[in-house]
Write an enzyme that holds these catalytic residues in place. Structure first.
Site, PDB file in Angstrom:
ATOM      1  NE  ARG A 111      -0.151   2.622  -5.109  1.00 53.14           N
ATOM      2  CZ  ARG A 111       1.155   2.402  -5.252  1.00 53.14           C
ATOM      3  NH1 ARG A 111       1.666   2.209  -6.454  1.00 53.14           N
ATOM      4  NH2 ARG A 111       1.951   2.378  -4.211  1.00 53.14           N
ATOM      5  CE  LYS A 143      -0.146  -3.963   4.508  1.00 49.01           C
ATOM      6  NZ  LYS A 143       0.895  -3.404   3.627  1.00 49.01           N
TER       7      LYS A 143
HETATM    8  N1  BES Z   1      -0.811   1.013   3.914  1.00 52.56           N
HETATM    9  C1  BES Z   1       0.297   0.550   3.183  1.00 52.56           C
HETATM   10  C2  BES Z   1       1.531   1.445   3.328  1.00 52.56           C
HETATM   11  C3  BES Z   1       2.193   1.472   4.677  1.00 52.56           C
HETATM   12  C4  BES Z   1       3.132   0.513   5.017  1.00 52.56           C
HETATM   13  C5  BES Z   1       1.948   2.490   5.560  1.00 52.56           C
HETATM   14  C6  BES Z   1       3.768   0.572   6.239  1.00 52.56           C
HETATM   15  C7  BES Z   1       2.588   2.561   6.782  1.00 52.56           C
HETATM   16  C8  BES Z   1       3.507   1.592   7.121  1.00 52.56           C
HETATM   17  C9  BES Z   1      -0.044   0.500   1.682  1.00 52.56           C
HETATM   18  O1  BES Z   1      -1.347   0.184   1.372  1.00 52.56           O
HETATM   19  C10 BES Z   1       0.826  -0.556   1.089  1.00 52.56           C
HETATM   20  O2  BES Z   1       0.640  -1.684   1.423  1.00 52.56           O
HETATM   21  N2  BES Z   1       1.746  -0.152   0.198  1.00 52.56           N
HETATM   22  C11 BES Z   1       2.630  -1.055  -0.416  1.00 52.56           C
HETATM   23  C12 BES Z   1       2.754  -0.652  -1.858  1.00 52.56           C
HETATM   24  C13 BES Z   1       3.419  -1.675  -2.714  1.00 52.56           C
HETATM   25  C14 BES Z   1       2.585  -2.932  -2.813  1.00 52.56           C
HETATM   26  C15 BES Z   1       3.643  -1.091  -4.089  1.00 52.56           C
HETATM   27  C16 BES Z   1       3.966  -0.983   0.307  1.00 52.56           C
HETATM   28  O3  BES Z   1       4.337   0.072   0.796  1.00 52.56           O
HETATM   29  O4  BES Z   1       4.621  -2.018   0.405  1.00 52.56           O
HETATM   30 MN    MN Z   2      -1.671  -1.894   1.215  1.00 55.51          MN
END
Ligand code: BES
Ligand code: MN
Ligand code: ZN
Length: 475
Positions: free
Chosen positions: A329, A255
Site C-alpha cells: 500500500r 514474515k
Molecule cells: N504481499 C503480502 C500479501 C500476501 C500475503 C499476498 C499472502 C499473497 C499471499 C502483503 O505485503 C502483506 O504482507 N500484507 C500483510 C498486511 C498486514 C501486515 C496488515 C498481510 O496480509 O498479512
Molecule cells: Mn508485505
C-alpha cells in the site's frame, strides 16, 4: 511452445498424425484414448451432460483438454468445438467461445521450465488444430485470444522468476524487453530519480535492499497524446498501477517461515499491468493507456524502514509506518499519486495486497473495492466473462477513520493492530491517495498462485491480464 492452427477441414478429415478429440456426455472423469478401425486415434473426453456445461465449466474444460493431451503424450491434437454442442454457451456467442478457446488452450499449455536442468526430452504437445473453419469474426476473436493468452503467459514468466533474478532493475528490463517493437514507451526512474520525484514511500520500502527500487512508467498513445492545452476528454488515459514488490520478506516485521518462500510472486500486479499495456498495443487498441509500476524489494537490513518511521509520500501526505509488512500500500500510494499528473479518465490498481483477501474469498476470486458503482458493475461483469473472477467488498468512509488516528496524516494499518477487515483496510488506506476520477482497487492475492481446480501449472496465474485487456478494449 504450443502452436494453435486452424483448418477448414472437418475433424473427421484431418491427417492421421492428429489425435482427434471427441467430447462425449459421459462422466467428467471418463476419458480414454481409443484406436478406431481405420487406425485413427480418438481421445474421448467425458464432459457430463452437454446442457450442463456453463461458460465457467467451459473455461476449465478447455484447459482439461490440454492437460489430458499432455498426460497422454499427444503431440498433435485436433479439436472442433466452435458451434459447440453446449447450449449454455449460446448466450455468450460464437466469438466468445473461440476467444475463450484460444486463451485457455495457451494458458493450459504454459509451463515454467526455466530452472529445470534435466535434459530428458519430454514428449510435448506441439500443436492443436482447430477444425471446421472459423467465420471472419470468429477468426478475429480467435487471434485476439491468442494474443491475450500469450501476454498472460508473459506475465506469468515475469512473476514466476525468483526475486534474486527478478530484481526491481530486472523487472524494468523485462518491461522494456516486452515492449520492444511495439508502440509502448518505457521510462525507468532509478533510485536517484525516485528521490528527486518525491516518491519517498517507494523509496522507504526499497531502500533496505541491495537491489535498489525502480519506478517503471509505460505509455501507449493509441489515440494520440493529449496536449496540455486541449481539454480533449477522449484522450484522457486509462491508468493501470501494479504492485511490483519483487520479494516481500515483510521487512523488519519479518514474515514467519512458511509464509515467505512464494513472495517473489508479490510482483504479480506489476507483471500483469506490464503485460496488459503491451498486449493492448499488440492488439492495436485505439486507446490511451499508462501503466505505472513502483518496484522494490521489501528487505530486512539495517537500512530498512523501521516500524514507527514517518514518510512524506509523493502526494505530500505523511504516513506512519506501523507495520513494515504492509509495504504494498505504501508503494501504491506513490503510484496512485503519480497517476494524477496524467489527468486520467479512470485508474485501476492491481496488487497482491493482503492475505486477508484469501480469508474473505478463498482462492477463487480477486477482491475489488471502489466507490464507483458503475465501475464495479463493469469489472464484475468482465471478470465473469474473462475468467478472471473479481468480487466486491465495501469501501465505506467508516473504514477510513481508524487510519487517521496516528502521529502522521495516515497510518499504514489500523493503530490497534486489528486484523479484522484487512483487505478493506488496505483499500481504505489507498483511498487517501486515490485520484479524483473513478478508481478501483483489485486485490489479487487470492489469485496470485494457481490451485488444482484451475487446471494450470503451479505458480503464477497471470491474472488479471484477461480482465484488464477486456476492460481496456471496452473503456
Ligand atoms: N504481499 C503480502 C500479501 C500476501 C500475503 C499476498 C499472502 C499473497 C499471499 C502483503 O505485503 C502483506 O504482507 N500484507 C500483510 C498486511 C498486514 C501486515 C496488515 C498481510 O496480509 O498479512
Ligand atoms: Mn508485505
Ligand atoms: Zn507484499
Amino acid at each position: 511452445m504450443l502452436k494453435l492452427t486452424v483448418t477448414n477441414k472437418n475433424i473427421k478429415a484431418v491427417p492421421k498424425k492428429y489425435v482427434r478429440l471427441i467430447v462425449t456426455e459421459k462422466d467428467r472423469n471418463d476419458h480414454r484414448l481409443v484406436e478406431t478401425k481405420d487406425g485413427v486415434l480418438e481421445y474421448r473426453l467425458g464432459v457430463g451432460r452437454w446442457n450442463q456445461v456453463t461458460p465457467r465449466h467451459f473455461i476449465t474444460l478447455v484447459r482439461t483438454i490440454v492437460g489430458a493431451a499432455k498426460a497422454h503424450h499427444i503431440e498433435h491434437l485436433a479439436i472442433q468445438l466452435q458451434n459447440s454442442p453446449f447450449p449454455k454457451l449460446k448466450e455468450r456467442g460464437d466469438d466468445w467461445v473461440v476467444r475463450t478457446l484460444a486463451e485457455n488452450l495457451l494458458l493450459a499449455g504454459y509451463e515454467f521450465n526455466t530452472y529445470k536442468t534435466s535434459k530428458k526430452k519430454k514428449t510435448e504437445l506441439k500443436e492443436i488444430l482447430i477444425c471446421g473453419g472459423l467465420s471472419k469474426s470468429e477468426q478475429k476473436a480467435f487471434n485476439e485470444g491468442k494474443v491475450v493468452g500469450t501476454y498472460t503467459n508473459h506475465a506469468r514468466d515475469i512473476a514466476n522468476t525468483p526475486g534474486d533474478d527478478m530484481t526491481p532493475a530486472e523487472l524494468a528490463a523485462a518491461a522494456k524487453k516486452l515492449a520492444r517493437g511495439t508502440k509502448v514507451s518505457v521510462k525507468v526512474l532509478d533510485e536517484k530519480a525516485i528521490k528527486k520525484e518525491g516518491l519517498h514511500a517507494l523509496w522507504a520500502v526499497g531502500k533496505g535492499a541491495n537491489d535498489m527500487p525502480r519506478f517503471i512508467v509505460m505509455e501507449y498513445w493509441g489515440l494520440g497524446k493529449p496536449t496540455k492545452s486541449s481539454k480533449d476528454k477522449k484522450k484522457q488515459p486509462t491508468i493501470l498501477v501494479g504492485k511490483g514488490i519483487t520479494y516481500d520478506t515483510g521487512g523488519l516485521n519479518i514474515k514467519p517461515s512458511g509464509a515467505m518462500h512464494d513472495m517473489h510472486l508479490d510482483m504479480s500486479g506489476g507483471a500483469s499491468v506490464i503485460a496488459s499495456i503491451v498486449c493492448a498495443a499488440k492488439l492495436g487498441l485505439k486507446k490511451n493507456i499508462v501503466a505505472l509500476v513502483p518496484a522494490a524489494e521489501n528487505a530486512v537490513s539495517d537500512r530498512a524502514m523501521r516500524a514507527g518511521d514517518i514518510i512524506k509520500s509523493h502526494s505530500g501526505k505523511t504516513i506512519e509506518v506501523l507495520h513494515t509488512d504492509a509495504e504494498g500500500r505504501l508503494v501504491l500510494a506513490d503510484g496512485l499519486s503519480y497517476a494524477q499528473k496524467y489527468d486520467p479518465k479512470v485508474v485501476l490498481d492491481v496488487a497482491t495486497l493482503t492475505g486477508a483477501a484469501l480469508v474473505a474469498l478463498g482462492q477463487q476470486a480477486s477482491a475489488i473495492m471502489t466507490t464507483d458503482q458503475k465501475l464495479q458493475d463493469i469489472l464484475v461483469a468482465i471478470g465473469e466473462e474473462s475468467g478472471d473472477y473479481v468480487w466486491p467488498l465495501p469501501l465505506w468512509d467508516e473504514y477510513k477513520a481508524p487510519l487517521k488516528n496516528t502521529r502522521a496524516d495516515v497510518a499504514n494499518i489500523q493503530p490497534n493492530f486489528s486484523r479484522f477487515g484487512g483487505t478493506i483496510e488496505g483499500a481504505a488506506f489507498l483511498s487517501f491517495f486515490a485520484p479524483k476520477c473513478p478508481w478501483a482497487h483489485i486485490d489479487i492475492a487470492p489469485r496470485m498462485e494457481s490451485i488444482p481446480s484451475d487446471k494450470l501449472t503451479k505458480g503464477s496465474t497471470g491474472e488479471p491480464v484477461r480482465l484488464l485487456v477486456r476492460f481496456l478494449e471496452q473503456s
